[in-house]
Design an enzyme around this catalytic site. Structure first.
Site, PDB file in Angstrom:
ATOM      1  N   PRO A  64      -1.093  28.896  -4.352  1.00  0.00           N
ATOM      2  CA  PRO A  64       0.291  28.532  -4.656  1.00  0.00           C
ATOM      3  C   PRO A  64       1.259  29.630  -4.219  1.00  0.00           C
ATOM      4  O   PRO A  64       0.979  30.818  -4.402  1.00  0.00           O
ATOM      5  CB  PRO A  64       0.307  28.371  -6.180  1.00  0.00           C
ATOM      6  CG  PRO A  64      -1.057  28.621  -6.674  1.00  0.00           C
ATOM      7  CD  PRO A  64      -1.905  29.050  -5.539  1.00  0.00           C
ATOM      8  N   HIS A  65       2.385  29.208  -3.646  1.00  0.00           N
ATOM      9  CA  HIS A  65       3.417  30.136  -3.206  1.00  0.00           C
ATOM     10  C   HIS A  65       4.684  29.337  -2.930  1.00  0.00           C
ATOM     11  O   HIS A  65       4.658  28.109  -2.913  1.00  0.00           O
ATOM     12  CB  HIS A  65       2.980  30.895  -1.943  1.00  0.00           C
ATOM     13  CG  HIS A  65       2.685  30.000  -0.796  1.00  0.00           C
ATOM     14  ND1 HIS A  65       1.514  29.267  -0.697  1.00  0.00           N
ATOM     15  CD2 HIS A  65       3.418  29.680   0.301  1.00  0.00           C
ATOM     16  CE1 HIS A  65       1.542  28.547   0.417  1.00  0.00           C
ATOM     17  NE2 HIS A  65       2.686  28.772   1.038  1.00  0.00           N
ATOM     18  N   ALA A  66       5.784  30.054  -2.741  1.00  0.00           N
ATOM     19  CA  ALA A  66       7.062  29.428  -2.398  1.00  0.00           C
ATOM     20  C   ALA A  66       7.885  30.435  -1.609  1.00  0.00           C
ATOM     21  O   ALA A  66       7.509  31.611  -1.503  1.00  0.00           O
ATOM     22  CB  ALA A  66       7.809  29.014  -3.668  1.00  0.00           C
TER      23      ALA A  66
END
Length: 156
Positions: A64-66
């Site tokens: 998960p990342h943004a």
């Protein structure tokens, strides 16, 4: 990469209610240690809602990342193991969508994390390390597995 995954950023949890909960759990250590803020967690969830489960890189593994957008204070990787897998594509029962290991990436800009991602890819190049992480009984054991694998790569 060993300076990005620290003991205080590793956690083992029994289960997550769904993929959104899994991301929140994976981000918790980063939040508690002030690497990210709450908006970054919501941005990670929105990214998956918009683009689908692209963060599932392999069976049992998600990253998960943004986009940082000012919501990351310091680059780090949180590592979470779920004792029970969670499905990242609820409408499909395909085993490739089930995740137990989450490497939550917090990058301060759009380029500095590239090396960390490359090292993570090298680290996860075999099912062996995934199996070892899944079978680990403690955060210390998980950290030892990561460090051992990184040392092996550096010796090559």
């Amino acid at each position: 990469m060993s300076d990005l995954i620290k003991k205080e950023l590793i956690r083992i949890e029994d289960h997550a209610n769904d993929w959104k909960d899994a991301i929140r759990i994976a981000a918790k250590s980063l939040l508690e240690n002030d690497y990210i803020n709450e908006q970054y967690v919501e941005d990670m969830i929105k990214s998956v809602e918009a683009a689908g489960p692209y963060i599932v890189l392999a069976p049992n593994i998600a990253v998960p990342h943004a986009r940082p957008n000012g919501n990351v204070n310091k680059m780090a990787i949180g590592l979470t193991k779920l004792n029970e897998p969670v499905n990242f594509r609820n409408e499909e029962e395909d085993e490739d969508n089930w995740v137990r290991i989450l490497f939550c990436l917090a990058a301060v800009d759009s380029s500095s994390h590239i090396v960390a991602l490359q090292q993570l890819a090298v680290l996860l190049d075999s099912d062996e390390i995934t199996d070892e992480l899944i079978n680990a009984k403690s955060e210390d054991e998980m950290l030892d597995i990561i460090n051992k694998k990184l040392e092996e790569r550096n010796d090559d």
